[in-house]
Design a protein around this motif. Structure first.
Motif, PDB file in Angstrom:
ATOM      1  N   SER A   1       6.420   5.611   3.358  1.00  0.00           N
ATOM      2  CA  SER A   1       5.459   6.580   2.665  1.00  0.00           C
ATOM      3  C   SER A   1       4.469   5.296   1.903  1.00  0.00           C
ATOM      4  O   SER A   1       3.481   5.940   1.324  1.00  0.00           O
ATOM      5  N   ASP A   2       4.473   4.114   2.451  1.00  0.00           N
ATOM      6  CA  ASP A   2       3.671   3.134   1.690  1.00  0.00           C
ATOM      7  C   ASP A   2       2.875   2.110   2.788  1.00  0.00           C
ATOM      8  O   ASP A   2       3.417   1.079   3.135  1.00  0.00           O
ATOM      9  N   PRO A   3       2.169   2.851   3.538  1.00  0.00           N
ATOM     10  CA  PRO A   3       1.504   1.835   4.916  1.00  0.00           C
ATOM     11  C   PRO A   3       0.663   0.943   4.241  1.00  0.00           C
ATOM     12  O   PRO A   3       0.256  -0.080   5.043  1.00  0.00           O
ATOM     13  N   ALA A   4       0.095   1.070   3.201  1.00  0.00           N
ATOM     14  CA  ALA A   4      -0.711  -0.044   2.590  1.00  0.00           C
ATOM     15  C   ALA A   4       0.315  -1.461   2.348  1.00  0.00           C
ATOM     16  O   ALA A   4      -0.174  -2.574   2.644  1.00  0.00           O
ATOM     17  N   THR A   5       1.521  -1.307   2.122  1.00  0.00           N
ATOM     18  CA  THR A   5       2.569  -2.421   2.007  1.00  0.00           C
ATOM     19  C   THR A   5       3.121  -2.539   3.318  1.00  0.00           C
ATOM     20  O   THR A   5       3.247  -3.839   3.541  1.00  0.00           O
ATOM     21  N   PHE A   6       3.726  -1.375   3.991  1.00  0.00           N
ATOM     22  CA  PHE A   6       4.412  -1.845   5.299  1.00  0.00           C
ATOM     23  C   PHE A   6       3.533  -1.426   6.336  1.00  0.00           C
ATOM     24  O   PHE A   6       3.515  -0.211   6.971  1.00  0.00           O
ATOM     25  N   SER A   7       2.595  -2.225   6.822  1.00  0.00           N
ATOM     26  CA  SER A   7       1.836  -1.877   7.907  1.00  0.00           C
ATOM     27  C   SER A   7       2.287  -1.860   9.269  1.00  0.00           C
ATOM     28  O   SER A   7       3.259  -2.393   9.658  1.00  0.00           O
ATOM     29  N   SER A   8       1.512  -1.029   9.879  1.00  0.00           N
ATOM     30  CA  SER A   8       1.965  -0.760  11.464  1.00  0.00           C
ATOM     31  C   SER A   8       1.150  -1.681  12.339  1.00  0.00           C
ATOM     32  O   SER A   8       1.279  -1.691  13.635  1.00  0.00           O
ATOM     33  N   ARG A   9       0.697  -2.606  11.640  1.00  0.00           N
ATOM     34  CA  ARG A   9       0.019  -3.655  12.874  1.00  0.00           C
ATOM     35  C   ARG A   9       1.054  -4.440  13.722  1.00  0.00           C
ATOM     36  O   ARG A   9       0.849  -5.171  14.617  1.00  0.00           O
ATOM     37  N   GLN A  10       2.561  -4.428  13.021  1.00  0.00           N
ATOM     38  CA  GLN A  10       3.279  -4.935  13.892  1.00  0.00           C
ATOM     39  C   GLN A  10       4.635  -4.060  14.283  1.00  0.00           C
ATOM     40  O   GLN A  10       5.576  -4.427  13.664  1.00  0.00           O
TER      41      GLN A  10
ATOM     42  N   PRO B   1      16.044   4.000  17.387  1.00  0.00           N
ATOM     43  CA  PRO B   1      16.730   4.123  16.260  1.00  0.00           C
ATOM     44  C   PRO B   1      15.932   2.791  15.372  1.00  0.00           C
ATOM     45  O   PRO B   1      16.532   2.636  14.193  1.00  0.00           O
ATOM     46  N   GLY B   2      14.708   2.171  15.630  1.00  0.00           N
ATOM     47  CA  GLY B   2      14.283   1.366  14.989  1.00  0.00           C
ATOM     48  C   GLY B   2      12.945   0.986  15.354  1.00  0.00           C
ATOM     49  O   GLY B   2      12.301   0.907  16.614  1.00  0.00           O
ATOM     50  N   PHE B   3      11.795   0.773  14.171  1.00  0.00           N
ATOM     51  CA  PHE B   3      10.505   0.529  14.589  1.00  0.00           C
ATOM     52  C   PHE B   3       9.969  -0.690  13.648  1.00  0.00           C
ATOM     53  O   PHE B   3      10.805  -0.886  12.638  1.00  0.00           O
ATOM     54  N   GLY B   4       9.152  -1.337  14.083  1.00  0.00           N
ATOM     55  CA  GLY B   4       8.579  -2.614  13.392  1.00  0.00           C
ATOM     56  C   GLY B   4       7.578  -2.176  12.187  1.00  0.00           C
ATOM     57  O   GLY B   4       6.906  -1.221  12.506  1.00  0.00           O
ATOM     58  N   ARG B   5       7.445  -3.049  11.347  1.00  0.00           N
ATOM     59  CA  ARG B   5       6.448  -3.107  10.523  1.00  0.00           C
ATOM     60  C   ARG B   5       6.158  -4.404   9.842  1.00  0.00           C
ATOM     61  O   ARG B   5       7.084  -5.205  10.173  1.00  0.00           O
ATOM     62  N   VAL B   6       5.075  -4.928   9.205  1.00  0.00           N
ATOM     63  CA  VAL B   6       4.851  -6.264   8.551  1.00  0.00           C
ATOM     64  C   VAL B   6       4.208  -5.813   7.266  1.00  0.00           C
ATOM     65  O   VAL B   6       3.515  -4.959   6.861  1.00  0.00           O
ATOM     66  N   THR B   7       4.836  -6.568   6.419  1.00  0.00           N
ATOM     67  CA  THR B   7       4.343  -6.622   4.793  1.00  0.00           C
ATOM     68  C   THR B   7       3.336  -7.036   4.384  1.00  0.00           C
ATOM     69  O   THR B   7       2.936  -8.246   5.141  1.00  0.00           O
ATOM     70  N   THR B   8       2.409  -6.633   3.701  1.00  0.00           N
ATOM     71  CA  THR B   8       1.062  -6.985   3.456  1.00  0.00           C
ATOM     72  C   THR B   8       0.954  -7.800   2.139  1.00  0.00           C
ATOM     73  O   THR B   8       0.120  -8.539   1.707  1.00  0.00           O
ATOM     74  N   ARG B   9       2.133  -7.967   1.264  1.00  0.00           N
ATOM     75  CA  ARG B   9       2.455  -8.323   0.188  1.00  0.00           C
ATOM     76  C   ARG B   9       3.873  -8.574  -0.008  1.00  0.00           C
ATOM     77  O   ARG B   9       4.550  -7.943   0.552  1.00  0.00           O
ATOM     78  N   ASP B  10       4.198  -9.334  -1.305  1.00  0.00           N
ATOM     79  CA  ASP B  10       5.672  -9.575  -1.471  1.00  0.00           C
ATOM     80  C   ASP B  10       6.105  -8.027  -2.197  1.00  0.00           C
ATOM     81  O   ASP B  10       5.238  -7.439  -3.142  1.00  0.00           O
TER      82      ASP B  10
ATOM     83  N   ASP C   1      -3.421   1.597  10.649  1.00  0.00           N
ATOM     84  CA  ASP C   1      -3.122   2.111   9.269  1.00  0.00           C
ATOM     85  C   ASP C   1      -4.463   2.985   8.911  1.00  0.00           C
ATOM     86  O   ASP C   1      -5.359   2.830   9.672  1.00  0.00           O
ATOM     87  N   PRO C   2      -4.315   3.472   7.825  1.00  0.00           N
ATOM     88  CA  PRO C   2      -5.491   4.129   7.216  1.00  0.00           C
ATOM     89  C   PRO C   2      -6.609   3.425   6.960  1.00  0.00           C
ATOM     90  O   PRO C   2      -6.382   2.070   6.551  1.00  0.00           O
ATOM     91  N   PRO C   3      -7.876   3.704   7.119  1.00  0.00           N
ATOM     92  CA  PRO C   3      -8.349   5.030   7.583  1.00  0.00           C
ATOM     93  C   PRO C   3      -8.392   5.071   8.995  1.00  0.00           C
ATOM     94  O   PRO C   3      -8.572   6.142   9.502  1.00  0.00           O
ATOM     95  N   GLN C   4      -8.392   4.026   9.851  1.00  0.00           N
ATOM     96  CA  GLN C   4      -8.442   4.162  11.218  1.00  0.00           C
ATOM     97  C   GLN C   4      -7.436   5.328  11.894  1.00  0.00           C
ATOM     98  O   GLN C   4      -7.639   6.072  12.658  1.00  0.00           O
TER      99      GLN C   4
ATOM    100  N   ALA D   1       5.510 -11.436   1.844  1.00  0.00           N
ATOM    101  CA  ALA D   1       4.265 -11.066   2.355  1.00  0.00           C
ATOM    102  C   ALA D   1       4.425 -11.688   3.846  1.00  0.00           C
ATOM    103  O   ALA D   1       4.629 -12.730   4.030  1.00  0.00           O
ATOM    104  N   GLY D   2       3.926 -10.638   4.897  1.00  0.00           N
ATOM    105  CA  GLY D   2       3.790 -11.351   6.049  1.00  0.00           C
ATOM    106  C   GLY D   2       4.893 -11.352   6.855  1.00  0.00           C
ATOM    107  O   GLY D   2       5.154 -11.743   8.071  1.00  0.00           O
TER     108      GLY D   2
END
Length: 400
Positions: free
Chosen positions: A66-75, A289-298, A94-97, A308-309
């Motif tokens: 629910s928080d793509p600004a923190t858990f980005s789908s770039r990874q 059963p699992g997908f990746g994300r990357v954090t944009t902040r602590d 990620d939004p807005p793209q 972060a990262g």
């Protein structure tokens, strides 16, 4: 069996550590068991083998989605090469793209669009099931779980000619490449490269059937609604991901109903339980059963700070077995009707094709319970894949 993985627990603001590898042969073959071990360690577990923080609990996974600004789908993948390739797809944006890319998919895969296909899909499902009933014994994967969704999705995309025979191995290879660059991934590069070359360099809208989703995406690119390069990305995404999880779920459901004849009898007595049986299958044996994300902040998750990262693994299959969410989660029970399962993900990246998947599976099951009194499943052979959990084959014998 793999020996129990050693682990240590570090101070309060850091994660417990496990030596398990999310992409080892052992984990791929015993996913629920390994995920259960990780869940027992904590909501967040650090995995040195993957240099990733695994989130194991249902509520924390939903919150992250629910928080793509923190858990980005770039990874979304677990290797940089694939993340670069996926850049520009709705899966890895990620939004807005993300919104504009996603809209092209949802416009063509909306419940309203799918309703117009129901009659054809159900009729084709009934034809296939009746043919298999006459055979009595068949390969439940090749002849049922693979044959049906491949045919439906390729017609929907508008794929014609000799490329149809290449799509399934292409899609499986693409899923392997969402993991780390292990042997499975390296062996998949040539096949996945063929898919990428076709969708990004060779394919044009003229080669796709008019009225198909693929043709509609091409028209959107021609109008300028999306960037020209997004055409290949979106069709690539639909083809790679639009079949494998549906194939795995059909195989899982057939095996689970054979292993639980009481549940099959219940389903035959009350066909209105079909959607609940499908939902319980997606919960009980999550196909991706699992997908990746990357954090944009602590970010703090259940008292643990993820820096972060950091690469994050959202373990949907673990959340679906979370005893804090579901009572007796290791029991397959179609009366549970877990409509809030994580089998299709959650949030803005929830599976865009889930309406089609449900139509395909529901159509097959409706015909199956009408024509088959009882059946057995034997000789089940898994196929290890970095991201999905398909079977290679299973022998289905109709006994009545």
């Amino acid at each position: 069996m793999n020996p129990a993985a050693p682990h240590t627990t570090t101070p309060a603001t850091t994660a417990p550590v496990s030596e398990q590898d999310l992409f080892s042969d052992h984990t791929l073959a015993h996913t629920e068991e390994v995920y259960g071990e990780l869940r027992s360690l904590g909501t967040v577990v650090y995995l040195p083998a993957n240099d990733a923080y695994a989130i194991t609990r249902y509520e924390a996974i939903r919150t992250a989605n629910s928080d793509p600004a923190t858990f980005s789908s770039r990874q979304v993948a677990f290797n940089p090469q694939m993340n670069e390739i996926l850049s520009g797809t709705s899966l890895a944006s990620d939004p807005p793209q993300h919104g504009k890319l996603r809209a092209i998919l949802t416009d063509n895969l909306s419940p309203r669009a799918m309703r117009s296909l129901k009659g054809t899909i159900y009729a084709d499902a009934d034809t296939l099931v009746r043919e298999l009933v006459e055979k009595r014994t068949f390969d439940g994967m090749a002849d049922l779980a693979v044959a049906f969704p491949v045919s439906v999705v390729l017609d929907l995309i508008g794929v014609q000619g000799d490329k149809r025979d290449r799509i399934l191995p292409w899609g499986e290879a693409a899923f392997n490449l969402l993991g780390p660059l292990n042997q499975r991934a390296r062996e998949s590069f040539p096949l996945a490269g063929e898919l990428f070359k076709w969708t990004h360099e060779e394919m044009t809208g003229d080669g796709l059937a008019e009225g198909s989703i693929g043709h509609a995406v091409w028209q959107a690119a021609e109008r300028g609604d999306i960037a020209p390069e997004s055409f290949g990305y979106l069709v690539h995404q639909i083809l790679a991901a639009g079949m494998d999880t549906t194939i795995a779920t059909i195989g899982n459901l057939i095996q689970l109903l054979a292993d639980h004849p009481d549940q099959y009898a219940k389903l035959r007595r009350d066909p209105s339980k079909i959607p609940a049986a499908v939902a319980e299958t997606l919960r009980f044996r999550t196909p991706a059963p699992g997908f990746g994300r990357v954090t944009t902040r602590d970010v703090e998750v259940d008292g643990v700070t993820i820096p972060a990262g950091s690469q994050v693994a959202l373990l949907y299959g673990s959340g679906n077995r979370d005893e804090l969410k579901y009572e007796n989660p290791d029991v397959f029970d179609i009366d549970r009707n877990p409509v809030d399962h994580l089998g299709f993900g959650y949030g803005i990246h929830g599976c865009a094709g889930q309406g089609l998947a449900k139509l395909e599976i529901n159509g097959l099951v409706e015909s199956w319970i009408r024509h088959v009194d009882s059946f057995t499943v034997t000789d089940v052979i898994p196929r290890l894949n970095n991201f999905s959990r398909p079977y290679a084959s299973m022998q289905v014998t109709i006994t009545a």
